[in-house]
Structure formats: C-alpha cells, structure tokens
Scaffold this motif. Structure first.
Motif, PDB file in Angstrom:
ATOM      1  N   THR B  11       0.837  -1.189   0.000  1.00 37.43           N
ATOM      2  CA  THR B  11       0.000   0.000   0.000  1.00 37.43           C
ATOM      3  C   THR B  11       0.883   1.255   0.000  1.00 37.43           C
ATOM      4  N   PRO B  12       0.415   2.388  -0.538  1.00 35.97           N
ATOM      5  CA  PRO B  12       1.197   3.612  -0.429  1.00 35.97           C
ATOM      6  C   PRO B  12       1.531   3.942   1.028  1.00 35.97           C
ATOM      7  N   ASN B  13       2.682   4.557   1.239  1.00 35.32           N
ATOM      8  CA  ASN B  13       3.111   5.027   2.559  1.00 35.32           C
ATOM      9  C   ASN B  13       3.528   3.961   3.555  1.00 35.32           C
ATOM     10  N   VAL B  14       3.677   2.719   3.129  1.00 33.64           N
ATOM     11  CA  VAL B  14       4.101   1.705   4.094  1.00 33.64           C
ATOM     12  C   VAL B  14       5.625   1.650   4.194  1.00 33.64           C
ATOM     13  N   GLY B  15       6.325   2.421   3.359  1.00 31.03           N
ATOM     14  CA  GLY B  15       7.781   2.461   3.424  1.00 31.03           C
ATOM     15  C   GLY B  15       8.443   1.597   2.360  1.00 31.03           C
ATOM     16  N   LYS B  16       7.730   1.351   1.293  1.00 34.57           N
ATOM     17  CA  LYS B  16       8.244   0.528   0.213  1.00 34.57           C
ATOM     18  C   LYS B  16       9.501   1.149  -0.424  1.00 34.57           C
ATOM     19  N   SER B  17       9.425   2.427  -0.752  1.00 30.54           N
ATOM     20  CA  SER B  17      10.574   3.072  -1.389  1.00 30.54           C
ATOM     21  C   SER B  17      11.775   3.061  -0.462  1.00 30.54           C
ATOM     22  N   THR B  18      11.515   3.312   0.820  1.00 29.63           N
ATOM     23  CA  THR B  18      12.605   3.325   1.783  1.00 29.63           C
ATOM     24  C   THR B  18      13.279   1.955   1.838  1.00 29.63           C
ATOM     25  N   GLY B  59       2.833   1.530  -5.645  1.00 26.76           N
ATOM     26  CA  GLY B  59       2.121   1.384  -4.378  1.00 26.76           C
ATOM     27  C   GLY B  59       0.621   1.513  -4.609  1.00 26.76           C
ATOM     28  N   ASN B 116       7.082  -3.751   8.315  1.00 24.33           N
ATOM     29  CA  ASN B 116       7.910  -2.543   8.409  1.00 24.33           C
ATOM     30  C   ASN B 116       7.460  -1.610   9.541  1.00 24.33           C
ATOM     31  N   MET B 117       8.318  -0.644   9.844  1.00 23.39           N
ATOM     32  CA  MET B 117       8.068   0.385  10.862  1.00 23.39           C
ATOM     33  C   MET B 117       7.958  -0.247  12.246  1.00 23.39           C
ATOM     34  N   SER B 145      12.803  -2.489  10.169  1.00 24.29           N
ATOM     35  CA  SER B 145      12.654  -1.047  10.053  1.00 24.29           C
ATOM     36  C   SER B 145      13.495  -0.617   8.870  1.00 24.29           C
ATOM     37  N   ALA B 146      12.819  -0.268   7.803  1.00 23.94           N
ATOM     38  CA  ALA B 146      13.541   0.157   6.600  1.00 23.94           C
ATOM     39  C   ALA B 146      14.313   1.434   6.885  1.00 23.94           C
ATOM     40  N   LEU B 147      13.735   2.268   7.732  1.00 20.83           N
ATOM     41  CA  LEU B 147      14.355   3.555   8.041  1.00 20.83           C
ATOM     42  C   LEU B 147      15.639   3.365   8.831  1.00 20.83           C
ATOM     43  N   ASP B 397       7.807  13.592   2.172  1.00 22.28           N
ATOM     44  CA  ASP B 397       8.239  12.645   3.191  1.00 22.28           C
ATOM     45  C   ASP B 397       7.819  13.092   4.582  1.00 22.28           C
ATOM     46  N   SER B 527      13.557  11.727   5.949  1.00 19.75           N
ATOM     47  CA  SER B 527      14.796  10.963   5.973  1.00 19.75           C
ATOM     48  C   SER B 527      15.672  11.398   4.804  1.00 19.75           C
TER      49      SER B 527
HETATM   50  N1  LIG Z   1       9.511   4.992  11.690  1.00 14.25           N
HETATM   51  C1  LIG Z   1       9.701   4.452  10.486  1.00 14.25           C
HETATM   52  N2  LIG Z   1       9.369   5.168   9.404  1.00 14.25           N
HETATM   53  C2  LIG Z   1       9.551   4.616   8.198  1.00 14.25           C
HETATM   54  C3  LIG Z   1      10.097   3.321   8.047  1.00 14.25           C
HETATM   55  N3  LIG Z   1      10.150   3.050   6.735  1.00 14.25           N
HETATM   56  C4  LIG Z   1       9.683   4.123   6.092  1.00 14.25           C
HETATM   57  N4  LIG Z   1       9.329   5.092   6.960  1.00 14.25           N
HETATM   58  C5  LIG Z   1       8.765   6.392   6.635  1.00 14.25           C
HETATM   59  O1  LIG Z   1       7.487   6.210   6.090  1.00 14.25           O
HETATM   60  C6  LIG Z   1       7.210   7.137   5.052  1.00 14.25           C
HETATM   61  C7  LIG Z   1       6.756   6.451   3.804  1.00 14.25           C
HETATM   62  O2  LIG Z   1       7.868   5.806   3.246  1.00 14.25           O
HETATM   63  P1  LIG Z   1       8.041   5.576   1.686  1.00 14.25           P
HETATM   64  O3  LIG Z   1       9.203   4.697   1.529  1.00 14.25           O
HETATM   65  O4  LIG Z   1       8.005   6.859   0.947  1.00 14.25           O
HETATM   66  O5  LIG Z   1       6.686   4.807   1.441  1.00 14.25           O
HETATM   67  P2  LIG Z   1       6.158   4.115   0.144  1.00 14.25           P
HETATM   68  O6  LIG Z   1       5.463   2.906   0.576  1.00 14.25           O
HETATM   69  O7  LIG Z   1       7.217   3.992  -0.859  1.00 14.25           O
HETATM   70  O8  LIG Z   1       5.101   5.151  -0.285  1.00 14.25           O
HETATM   71  P3  LIG Z   1       4.821   5.682  -1.736  1.00 14.25           P
HETATM   72  O9  LIG Z   1       6.115   6.314  -2.178  1.00 14.25           O
HETATM   73  O10 LIG Z   1       3.732   6.687  -1.512  1.00 14.25           O
HETATM   74  O11 LIG Z   1       4.423   4.490  -2.522  1.00 14.25           O
HETATM   75  C8  LIG Z   1       8.496   7.877   4.823  1.00 14.25           C
HETATM   76  O12 LIG Z   1       8.339   9.149   5.359  1.00 14.25           O
HETATM   77  C9  LIG Z   1       9.548   7.070   5.547  1.00 14.25           C
HETATM   78  O13 LIG Z   1      10.561   7.887   6.067  1.00 14.25           O
HETATM   79  C10 LIG Z   1      10.445   2.589   9.229  1.00 14.25           C
HETATM   80  O14 LIG Z   1      10.914   1.456   9.190  1.00 14.25           O
HETATM   81  N5  LIG Z   1      10.224   3.204  10.411  1.00 14.25           N
END
Ligand SMILES: Nc1nc2c(ncn2[C@@H]2O[C@H](COP(=O)(O)OP(=O)(O)OP(=O)(O)O)[C@@H](O)[C@H]2O)c(=O)[nH]1
Lengths: 79, 698
Positions: B11-18, B59, B116-117, B145-147, B397, B527
């Motif tokens: 899903t969007p915003n789950v941290g896929k790109s990260t 996403g 994730n997260m 945690s991708a971050l 972000d 990030s």
């Molecule tokens: N706390 C935390 N935040 C995270 C983690 N992974 C990603 N994030 C944050 O979550 C937000 C969404 O991450 P993206 O990687 O942009 O998400 P995405 O799923 O690729 O979303 P789209 O680009 O919209 O498809 C970003 O602001 C990241 O910094 C994690 O493991 N922990």
C-alpha cells in the motif's frame, strides 16, 4: 425499512464525534475503492476535523482526507 | 552467479521506497512502465552469493486493476512470476495495510511479508505476535525497520528461502467468503472445463469475476465470450441467495479475516495518540491558517533553494549591508556560479587547443560554443532540478504536502481543480520541469494533464532572475522593483487557476474537480536517504529522457545564431539567421512595444533557457552587465513591464517542452500548451503596453 432513520451523512458530523458507517451511497466502482481503503459499512469512524474544506477522519488506524461530495454520500449512525 | 527476481509491493506510505533504497543501496535504474507515465525502479543486491534483482511495483491499495498502478502491479506478478513477492506492511496500521497482503496471498504463493516500521510500533506500544501471524498467513513474516536498517538481513534470508521453495505456501490463501464458496467452485469448474483464462490462478479468477473485475471480464470476453452469460447467471443467483452486493461481501470478508488476525496477534499496550501530530494538524488543516502556513513554508524553502543555487538574494542583502566583496563571493560560489565558470573554462580551453592544432572557423565554434555550451545549459538545469526535487521529496516525506493539498482544496475547487493541484504550482516556483513531472502524483488523469499544461505559467527561478534584472534596469527604487516582481507572481497564480479552469471546461469537458480522497500519513522528520535518492533518481531520469532533445535544440540554436546567408559569421550576430527571424518577428514584438530585432532575437534565445535572454542583450550591445545592457538598448519602465509580462508567461524553456512531450504524450496537447503560453504572454504584454501609452507613458 426506512434507511435514513437516525442516519446522517458523514459531512455534517462535527469534529470529535464518532460514528459507524452504514451505507455508501456512491457508484459501484467508487464504493469498492472506498471499501478497499477501509471505509466499509460497519466500521467505526472518528471525525478529526470538519470545517470548510475536506473532512478529516480516522478509520482502521489510518487518517484520511475526504472531499465533501464523497462525505455527503457516506451515511453514518452517530455514536 | 545464481540470480533471482523479487518484486516489492504494498500500500502507499508503508515504506516501500525506503526499503527498496535500503536493500539496493541506491544503485537503481529508474524508467517508466511500458506505455504509461508511472515510474518503475529496478535495482539489485547480492546476498549469500545470490544476485537478487528487485523491481519496485507501484504502491496501491489493492490488486483490483481499477487504475493503472494496480493493473501494472498485478500484471507483473501474474506474467513475470517473480521468484519472490515481498509484500510490505505497516506495523503501526496492520488493520489497514494487511488488506493488500491478503489480496497478494490469494493471487500468489511465493510471498514474504516485511513487517515494516517496527521501530515506530515499539515506540507506540504496539506488540505483534509474529509467530501467530505467520501461522495464520502461512508465509514468513519479518519485522523490519527500513528507516533504521533493522532486520534487513533476515528479510533477505527469508527471501532466498522462499525463492528456493522453502517455507512457502503450497497453495493460495483461502479467505472465508461467507457462503459464496459454492458459487466460486462452480465458476472455477467452468473455467477449468473450458480451459479459459489459464494465465491466472482459477479460484482467484472466479472470485474476481464475482467482484466484477472489468479487466478479467474483458479478457474472458475476448477468449470465451460464450461463458459470460453462464457466469452472469451464477452471479445473479448468488446475489439473490446471499442478499448482498458481492463486491462488498468479498471486501468485507477479507477485512473480517484481517480483524481475526489482528485481534489475536496485535496488542496495543497504550493508546498512544500522536499528540504532536494532532496539534500540528489543527493548524495545518485550519481553513484559513492552513493555506497561509503552507504558502509561507514554501516561500521560505524557495528562498533557501534560490540562495544556494544563484546566491540571490543573499548577495543583494550583503551588498546593501556594505559587504560588496562577500556578496560577489556568495555569487561566485553559488552552484550555478561554479558550474558557469567551469564550462567557460572548458569551452575556452577547447577553443585554444583546437586552434593550436590547426582547426579554425565554424568547427571550433560548433564544438566549443555549440556543443559544450549546450551541455553547459543542460548541466545548469541540474542544480535547480535537483534542489526542486529535494524540496518536493522532503515535503512529501514529512507529511506536509498532503496537508497543504487539503488546506488548499476549497480554494482550488472553485476553479475545477482539487487540492492536489497545489503540488505542481508550488514546484513551479522552483523549476517548471519538476512541476510538469510532479503531476504524475495526481490520480485523476485529466487533472494531471491540465496541471501539466498550466503549471509552466508560474515563473521558475530562472525567470525570477530575468525578472529582477528587468526590474532593476527600469527602476532604481527597490519598492517599485518588488512591486513588479510580486505583481508578476500573483498574476501567474491567477493565470494558473483561470487557464486550468478554461482547459477543464473547453478541452477536457470536466464539470467538477475530482473529489479529494487521500491518506494523511503521520508527520515525521524527512529521511535524508529517502529524499536524496528520490531527487537523484528523478533528475537522472529526466536528463536521460530529455538530454538529447535539449542538446539537439541547443545546437540548432547555435547554428541559427552563427550562420547567415554569408555562411559562418564568427560572431557577427546581426547577420545571422536568428537575426533574420528576429526581423521577421519584430512587427509582432513591436505590438508589445519592443520594436527591434534584438528583442525578438532575445526571446528566441530565451526559449533555450531563460538566462539566455540576458546573455543575448549583453552580446548584441557589447555591455556585459545585463542591467546596463537593457538600459543601453532603451528599455523604458513601460517597455520593461511589457517585457516582464511577455518573458514570464511565454514558453519557459526547451527543457520544459521536453518534459511536456514525455508527460503529455499527445502532440496536440503540447502544441496547445505552447500556443496558449504565447498567446497569454502576447495579449497581456500588449494590453499593458497600449494601456500605458494611453495613460501617457512611453
Ligand atoms: N519509523 C519508520 N518510518 C519509516 C520506516 N520506513 C519508512 N518510513 C517512513 O514512512 C514514510 C513512507 O515511506 P516511503 O518509503 O516513501 O513509502 P512508500 O510505501 O514507498 O510510499 P509511496 O512512495 O507513496 O508508494 C516515509 O516518510 C519514511 O521515512 C520505518 O521502518 N520506520
């Protein structure tokens, strides 16, 4: 059965109120999209903010911004 | 080396790109999915001696193929059959993000779930029984945690396991569809007997048919149209027996399945309301304060970007304060200053070298001025583009951008746009190329086209530079200088809204703006990794796509400027083809009060890049300071206003045209955009000029 008994459109709910989704009065495609995003009949919604623009709600742990047009077609039972 | 193919989905915003960026270390190839303007990123990593190729799927909220993203993701899984599908879910909102995972497991068996997260979940007191979840879903689930880079190694271990057939599901996940099952099996049997739609798993296809999946229905219509009535009859029967819309039944069954999992496997110790987020939202989403704060944040950011890129306005401030030397240092060591001197050096070096080995005339000119300078122009776009993308990335972000879109929604709606039209407008102040490409983020296709066509009307930073030069040439009073500048900007936003509205009505026939429907992710500090990766890959992508076009146009322009009916001119610009065209155009420019081939020529060159406009005035007058050059050529305040209007709104630059071509993909729309810009520029400048004349200005 009178569907509208005690039901109000999401768009007239006030910030801080909570309700349960009863029906989605939109086209089939749109309804499925909304349901897949978690706006499913039976779900509980919290209204975070509702003033002039889009209405902000929380449903299934996610915060969503909904345009007023969609919001006026989602019927809620206030809780 | 053994190789496997993995796809990332979620899903969007789950941290896929990260996560993608974390695994591949940023070594990625970005392109478009075939036939659509949707970005496709691909990268690889080596783990335990096995090369893992990773494709980042769009996403999406589901795999229903209701929009391009969902369709691309689904087709990839079904047709490319990746060795592993890594589904990313958000541990802080499992109730929601598991929906995609369930859909994926109904379609595919070789799945790993990246939970994730997990860092954020820990912080918020959310405990997850991973083993319990694994037992229910039947695939490996790895908390990561991708971050922060936690759990990535284990995720890759499990990915290799699944690719080798260890720990995978033997069959697809079955959700309890509350009475629909007998019907599903009937359709499955029909499909099996008739050998239809064999590239999809049969049960899955049967369920999709009940949900009214248009893509599947269409494919069946092509393959075995005679089956459709049978299936329709079964659907009707099921609808009557179950007394419910079947699409809703399917979706709510999946959600019940998810609720079962989260009820037994997720414990939230304390209901940690993200209070900071809520307080900030009260400001950001306020109908009046929201737009003001968003606008303010964006202005400040562009002020910074501009200072880094060109030194302005820091240099002016320093000059006023009496630090002349420091001011010129700031200018010299700004990004564009450094790049500019580097290319000057390169170009004169090549000239000297070529002359020394016996070349002369136009070959030297072509190489040193034509090619190297065009390369310089191309490279000079890079800092601006990169900075604009960094800005966009950081705003997205941090979660600020979606809020800005919400707060501007009411205003934009009056002009047939949704709040999302705010993104390209904001970016346009940095770079029109970035603005045009940012329209991809819009989910409504027509709104995407309209804003791509109108956002170049907003003056980018290159145009701001020219605007300021014109303002300083016609007035030494800072007040009237800023009045002109602000006037041009305010007018540009009005034009953006009005022309969008017109295009909506006349060309795209849209009555109402698409209703806003979007997720507001929690706020957090952007990030650096994610933002940098985003900016770099987008800039590279643009250079690769539009680079050749820009280079080619640059060389054509060089030819027009340096050749005339007498052949190669070695600097005598007045006899060039470009001057000849300028002469032809000057009757038109004289209608806006600029009756001279030199103005027309400057506008021609300004099409390559707006800074070129100033360089032209310098080279035709022989005065290097552009402000002085404009005075020498006789720019009166009235003519200045007219020129400022024309310059700001006509075609921004060839890079923008290149971006329009790659984004709009329809020649007609690109032409329409160019015509519209030329017309707006001309009409506004002419109106200002003739009104001014009547009021007694010269
Ligand atoms: N706390 C935390 N935040 C995270 C983690 N992974 C990603 N994030 C944050 O979550 C937000 C969404 O991450 P993206 O990687 O942009 O998400 P995405 O799923 O690729 O979303 P789209 O680009 O919209 O498809 C970003 O602001 C990241 O910094 C994690 O493991 N922990």
């Amino acid at each position: 059965m009178d569907h509208n008994q005690g039901l109000v459109p999401l768009s007239i709910m006030r910030s801080g109120q909570r309700g349960r989704i009863i029906t989605l009065n939109v086209g089939r495609g749109q309804a499925r999209r909304l349901m897949e995003m978690g706006l499913l009949p039976g779900e509980i919604v919290d209204i975070l903010s509702n003033s002039a623009g889009p209405i902000i709600i929380r449903v299934r742990d996610v915060t969503l911004a909904l345009g007023r047009n969609i919001a006026s077609r989602i019927w809620i039972e206030a809780m | 080396m053994a190789k496997i193919l993995a796809a990332l989905a979620g899903t969007p915003n789950v941290g896929k790109s990260t996560l993608f960026n974390r695994i591949t270390g940023g070594d990625v190839h970005v392109a478009n999915w075939p036939g659509v303007t949707l970005q496709r990123a691909e990268g690889k990593t080596v783990h335990h001696g096995i090369e893992i190729n990773i494709v980042d799927l769009p996403g999406t909220y589901s795999l229903s193929a209701r929009d391009i993203g969902e369709r691309v993701a689904r087709d990839f899984i079904v047709r490319k059959k990746p060795d592993v599908l890594v589904v990313v879910v958000d541990a802080t909102s499992l109730k929601k993000s598991l929906y995609f995972a369930v859909m994926a497991l109904e379609l595919y068996t070789r799945v790993v779930i990246a939970l994730n997260m997990i860092d954020a979940a820990d912080k918020r007191g959310i405990h997850i029984d991973v083993d319990g979840m694994e037992a229910k879903l039947g695939v490996p689930i790895v908390p990561i945690s991708a971050l922060k880079g936690i759990g990535i190694g284990v995720l890759l271990d499990r990915t290799l396991d699944v690719a080798q057939g260890i720990k995978t599901r033997k069959e697809l996940l079955k959700v309890n569809y509350n009475g629909l099952e007998p019907y599903i099996y009937k359709i499955e049997k029909i499909l099996k007997n008739e050998n239809a739609l064999n590239h999809y798993p049969r049960i899955w296809t049967a369920i999709r048919l009940f949900e009214g999946d248009e893509v599947i229905v269409e494919e069946l219509r092509e393959e075995k149209p005679e089956l459709l009535p049978k299936i329709e009859a079964l659907k009707e029967k099921a609808r009557l027996e179950l007394g419910e819309d079947l699409g809703r039944l399917a979706i709510s069954s999946r959600y019940s399945f998810i609720d079962d999992i989260t009820k037994s496997s997720v414990i939230e110790v304390r209901l940690a309301a993200p209070s900071f987020s809520e307080k900030l939202d009260r400001l950001m989403l306020h109908p009046l304060l929201g737009p003001i704060i968003s606008a303010f944040v964006i202005l400040i950011t562009f002020f910074l970007i501009f200072a880094i890129n060109t030194g302005f306005p820091l240099n002016l401030l320093l000059e006023y304060a009496g630090y002349k030397e420091l001011a010129s240092l700031v200018e010299e060591y700004s990004l564009s200053g450094i790049l500019g001197s580097a290319f000057d050096l390169l170009s004169s070096g090549i000239k000297a070298w070529m002359t020394s080995i016996g070349y002369s005339g136009w070959t030297v000119g072509l190489l040193a001025d034509g090619i190297i300078d065009s390369l310089g122009t191309l490279i000079s776009f890079v800092p601006l583009l990169l900075l604009a993308y960094i800005f966009l990335g950081a705003m997205q972000d941090s979660g600020l951008f979606p809020r800005a879109a919400v707060s501007f929604d009411s205003l934009f709606r009056k002009f047939g746009l949704s709040g999302k039209a705010f993104f390209p407008a904001a970016l346009g102040m940095g770079c029109s190329v970035a603005a045009v490409t940012s329209t991809r983020a819009m989910d409504d296709d027509r709104e995407r086209r309209v804003t791509a066509m109108t956002s170049p009307l907003i003056p980018c930073q290159a145009r701001l530079l020219v605007l300021l030069t014109i303002a300083s040439a016609v007035s030494s009073d800072p007040l009237s200088q800023s009045a002109l500048t602000i006037f041009i900007y305010v007018l540009s936003f009005i034009l953006y809204l009005l022309t969008s509205n017109l295009l909506n009505k006349l060309v795209f026939k849209i009555e109402y703006a698409p209703d806003l429907l979007m997720e507001l992710p929690p706020y957090h500090r952007p990030s650096l990794r994610v933002v940098w990766w985003y900016a770099r890959s987008n800039t590279e992508h643009f250079l690769r796509k539009a680079g050749l076009l820009i280079l080619g146009l640059g060389i054509v322009t060089w030819f027009l400027l340096n050749f005339g009916s007498l052949g190669y001119l070695s600097g005598d610009i007045a006899n060039s083809f470009a001057a000849y065209i300028g002469n032809i155009l000057s009757p038109i420019t004289s209608l806006i009060g600029l009756p001279d081939w030199r103005y027309a020529l400057a506008f021609e060159v300004g099409f390559v890049a707006k800074e070129g406009l100033l360089i032209t005035f310098s080279s035709v007058t022989g005065v290097s300071d552009p402000v002085e050059a404009l005075r020498v050529i006789g720019l009166t305040p009235l003519k200045g206003v007219s020129m400022a209007l024309a310059m700001s709104y006509y075609v921004p630059c060839m890079a923008t045209v290149a971006a329009l071509i790659t984004e709009l993909r329809v020649g007609r729309y690109v032409l329409l955009t160019i015509l519209m810009e030329l017309m707006i520029a001309f009409v506004l400048a002419a109106t200002a000029y003739w009104t001014g004349l009547m009021l007694g200005f010269t």
